[in-house]
Design an enzyme around this catalytic site. Structure first.
Site, PDB file in Angstrom:
ATOM      1  N   TYR A  40      66.912 -25.397  27.373  1.00  0.00           N
ATOM      2  CA  TYR A  40      67.500 -24.121  26.951  1.00  0.00           C
ATOM      3  C   TYR A  40      66.453 -23.004  26.882  1.00  0.00           C
ATOM      4  O   TYR A  40      66.817 -21.824  26.750  1.00  0.00           O
ATOM      5  CB  TYR A  40      68.187 -24.231  25.579  1.00  0.00           C
ATOM      6  CG  TYR A  40      69.343 -25.201  25.492  1.00  0.00           C
ATOM      7  CD1 TYR A  40      69.865 -25.820  26.625  1.00  0.00           C
ATOM      8  CD2 TYR A  40      69.917 -25.514  24.263  1.00  0.00           C
ATOM      9  CE1 TYR A  40      70.906 -26.728  26.529  1.00  0.00           C
ATOM     10  CE2 TYR A  40      70.967 -26.409  24.162  1.00  0.00           C
ATOM     11  CZ  TYR A  40      71.448 -27.020  25.292  1.00  0.00           C
ATOM     12  OH  TYR A  40      72.487 -27.913  25.174  1.00  0.00           O
ATOM     13  N   HIS A  54      68.715 -36.019  27.591  1.00  0.00           N
ATOM     14  CA  HIS A  54      69.725 -34.970  27.851  1.00  0.00           C
ATOM     15  C   HIS A  54      70.799 -35.422  28.844  1.00  0.00           C
ATOM     16  O   HIS A  54      71.989 -35.127  28.674  1.00  0.00           O
ATOM     17  CB  HIS A  54      69.031 -33.704  28.346  1.00  0.00           C
ATOM     18  CG  HIS A  54      69.815 -32.463  28.115  1.00  0.00           C
ATOM     19  ND1 HIS A  54      69.237 -31.255  27.839  1.00  0.00           N
ATOM     20  CD2 HIS A  54      71.154 -32.224  28.117  1.00  0.00           C
ATOM     21  CE1 HIS A  54      70.179 -30.335  27.680  1.00  0.00           C
ATOM     22  NE2 HIS A  54      71.351 -30.895  27.845  1.00  0.00           N
TER      23      HIS A  54
HETATM   24  N1  LIG Z   1      74.289 -32.047  25.881  1.00  0.00           N
HETATM   25  C1  LIG Z   1      74.692 -31.173  26.774  1.00  0.00           C
HETATM   26  O1  LIG Z   1      74.585 -31.405  28.005  1.00  0.00           O
HETATM   27  C2  LIG Z   1      75.318 -29.891  26.322  1.00  0.00           C
HETATM   28  C3  LIG Z   1      76.044 -29.105  27.234  1.00  0.00           C
HETATM   29  C4  LIG Z   1      76.620 -27.928  26.756  1.00  0.00           C
HETATM   30  C5  LIG Z   1      76.482 -27.565  25.422  1.00  0.00           C
HETATM   31  N2  LIG Z   1      75.764 -28.347  24.565  1.00  0.00           N
HETATM   32  C6  LIG Z   1      75.571 -27.969  23.132  1.00  0.00           C
HETATM   33  O2  LIG Z   1      76.838 -27.734  22.550  1.00  0.00           O
HETATM   34  C7  LIG Z   1      76.841 -26.427  21.984  1.00  0.00           C
HETATM   35  C8  LIG Z   1      78.267 -25.877  21.937  1.00  0.00           C
HETATM   36  O3  LIG Z   1      78.780 -25.688  23.249  1.00  0.00           O
HETATM   37  P1  LIG Z   1      79.000 -24.219  23.835  1.00  0.00           P
HETATM   38  O4  LIG Z   1      77.707 -23.498  23.817  1.00  0.00           O
HETATM   39  O5  LIG Z   1      79.771 -24.296  25.086  1.00  0.00           O
HETATM   40  O6  LIG Z   1      79.863 -23.520  22.721  1.00  0.00           O
HETATM   41  P2  LIG Z   1      81.376 -23.446  22.310  1.00  0.00           P
HETATM   42  O7  LIG Z   1      81.306 -23.628  20.836  1.00  0.00           O
HETATM   43  O8  LIG Z   1      82.325 -24.276  23.107  1.00  0.00           O
HETATM   44  O9  LIG Z   1      81.603 -21.918  22.619  1.00  0.00           O
HETATM   45  C9  LIG Z   1      81.879 -21.417  23.905  1.00  0.00           C
HETATM   46  C10 LIG Z   1      82.110 -19.938  23.815  1.00  0.00           C
HETATM   47  O10 LIG Z   1      83.171 -19.666  22.907  1.00  0.00           O
HETATM   48  C11 LIG Z   1      82.907 -18.459  22.214  1.00  0.00           C
HETATM   49  N3  LIG Z   1      83.305 -18.626  20.802  1.00  0.00           N
HETATM   50  C12 LIG Z   1      82.734 -19.380  19.848  1.00  0.00           C
HETATM   51  N4  LIG Z   1      83.370 -19.238  18.679  1.00  0.00           N
HETATM   52  C13 LIG Z   1      84.389 -18.365  18.893  1.00  0.00           C
HETATM   53  C14 LIG Z   1      85.395 -17.790  18.075  1.00  0.00           C
HETATM   54  N5  LIG Z   1      85.492 -18.102  16.774  1.00  0.00           N
HETATM   55  N6  LIG Z   1      86.270 -16.932  18.641  1.00  0.00           N
HETATM   56  C15 LIG Z   1      86.189 -16.604  19.957  1.00  0.00           C
HETATM   57  N7  LIG Z   1      85.252 -17.106  20.776  1.00  0.00           N
HETATM   58  C16 LIG Z   1      84.359 -17.972  20.247  1.00  0.00           C
HETATM   59  C17 LIG Z   1      81.417 -18.183  22.298  1.00  0.00           C
HETATM   60  O11 LIG Z   1      81.203 -16.863  22.793  1.00  0.00           O
HETATM   61  P3  LIG Z   1      80.306 -15.812  21.966  1.00  0.00           P
HETATM   62  O12 LIG Z   1      78.939 -16.389  21.884  1.00  0.00           O
HETATM   63  O13 LIG Z   1      80.386 -14.574  22.807  1.00  0.00           O
HETATM   64  O14 LIG Z   1      80.957 -15.664  20.616  1.00  0.00           O
HETATM   65  C18 LIG Z   1      80.893 -19.225  23.272  1.00  0.00           C
HETATM   66  O15 LIG Z   1      80.179 -18.662  24.346  1.00  0.00           O
HETATM   67  C19 LIG Z   1      75.850 -25.679  22.877  1.00  0.00           C
HETATM   68  O16 LIG Z   1      75.465 -24.443  22.365  1.00  0.00           O
HETATM   69  C20 LIG Z   1      74.749 -26.693  22.973  1.00  0.00           C
HETATM   70  O17 LIG Z   1      73.973 -26.709  21.791  1.00  0.00           O
HETATM   71  C21 LIG Z   1      75.204 -29.504  25.002  1.00  0.00           C
END
Ligand SMILES: NC(=O)c1ccc[n+]([C@@H]2O[C@H](COP(=O)([O-])OP(=O)(O)OC[C@H]3O[C@@H](n4cnc5c(N)ncnc54)[C@H](OP(=O)(O)O)[C@@H]3O)[C@@H](O)[C@H]2O)c1
Length: 278
Positions: A47, A105
């Site tokens: 990241y 990862h």
């Molecule tokens: N192990 C892996 O391969 C892997 C892969 C992907 C992710 N991850 C981890 O999992 C975490 C979560 O996944 P993700 O980043 O895709 O996040 P997510 O929680 O699924 O959020 C995706 C998008 O939704 C929006 N969002 C969040 N809360 C909201 C709300 N209350 N209302 C409206 N929109 C909302 C955010 O946009 P805004 O930021 O514009 O609010 C965000 O960009 C990552 O940050 C990372 O730490 C791990």
């Protein structure tokens, strides 16, 4: 907030994710999330924001011991010497002596899995990771990794949201005492306009993100990650402890899963995924 206990690890059930979060946003959001009550932060070497996470943690004033901090070793660092060096570099960037959880990862067979697991265990034995686990592993890989490991693996971090059935992975995790940590809970924003979720949210006077996060953490052995660069959304996503979905609502959300629901499957990294039952 409650913790999920998995093979000896106490993992706060909701974590703050930092994927696709530039350093300036991390510096603003990590202290904010901690002030609001998040106690679990998720980052990764790839990241390119571990230094900002470390700075945000130290600026927050919340003591290191109060925070469950996860990072992930990138696949290009899986050779033992690179692995150990890369973890030391992560710790320096994160301004800490240890992470609470260190993950592989993605699966990668350029380096024998036994070497990868050996390195994870060496880092843990040196006190640099309290717990170890994997991410994006299928159930066969989970079983092999567990067999090779001296210390128990505590989680498999995988994509999990209402459109993707993860009952096979979850069943395997539960059977071996592991958690499943759900990433992409918002299905990259797709859940927000779902009429079933909107209906359940309206019934509870809540938002769709709150319903989805509640659905995840209400499942046994499931930890959820949530990322946002907006303060009001971080506060909203954390306000899920005083609500509860009933069995019918849980089943209605489970029924949204579809065969093509998976979003994250990068060529060259993704394993052969387990088949889904829905
Ligand atoms: N192990 C892996 O391969 C892997 C892969 C992907 C992710 N991850 C981890 O999992 C975490 C979560 O996944 P993700 O980043 O895709 O996040 P997510 O929680 O699924 O959020 C995706 C998008 O939704 C929006 N969002 C969040 N809360 C909201 C709300 N209350 N209302 C409206 N929109 C909302 C955010 O946009 P805004 O930021 O514009 O609010 C965000 O960009 C990552 O940050 C990372 O730490 C791990």
């Amino acid at each position: 907030m409650f913790n999920v206990t998995a093979n000896g690890a106490d993992i706060p059930a909701l974590g703050f994710g930092t994927f696709r979060m530039p350093e300036a946003d991390v510096l603003r959001m990590v202290p904010y999330a901690l002030h609001r009550g998040f106690r679990h932060i998720d980052t990764a070497q790839i990241y390119a924001n571990e230094a900002a996470v470390g700075e945000g943690l130290s600026q927050s004033g919340v003591s290191r011991s109060q925070v469950f901090l996860t990072t992930k070793v990138w696949v290009e660092n899986y050779r033992t010497a690179d692995f150990l060096r890369s973890v030391d570099e992560s710790l320096a960037r994160l301004r800490t002596d240890y992470v609470d959880l260190l993950l592989l990862h993605w699966p990668n067979d350029d380096v024998p899995l036994s070497d990868q697991i050996g390195a994870l265990n060496a880092v843990r034995a040196a006190g640099k990771a309290r717990h170890i686990g994997v991410s994006n592993f299928n159930t066969a890989q989970m079983a092999e990794a567990s067999r090779l490991s001296t210390a128990p693996l505590v989680t498999n971090q995988v994509e999990y949201h209402p459109y993707l059935d993860q009952s096979v992975v979850l069943g395997a995790a539960r059977a071996s005492g592991m958690a499943v940590t759900a990433y992409y809970p918002m299905a990259d924003g797709k859940v927000l306009s779902d009429p079933v979720l909107q209906d359940i949210a309206a019934r509870h006077g809540r938002s769709v993100p709150q319903v989805v996060l509640r659905w995840l953490i209400q499942q046994q052995n499931v930890v959820a990650l949530s990322k946002t660069v907006r303060e009001e959304r971080a506060a909203e996503n954390l306000a899920i402890w005083d609500m509860s979905l009933d069995g019918e609502e849980m089943r209605a959300i489970n029924a949204l899963a579809k065969p093509q629901g998976r979003i994250v499957s990068p060529p060259g990294l993704a394993p052969v995924w387990d088949s889904t039952s829905r």
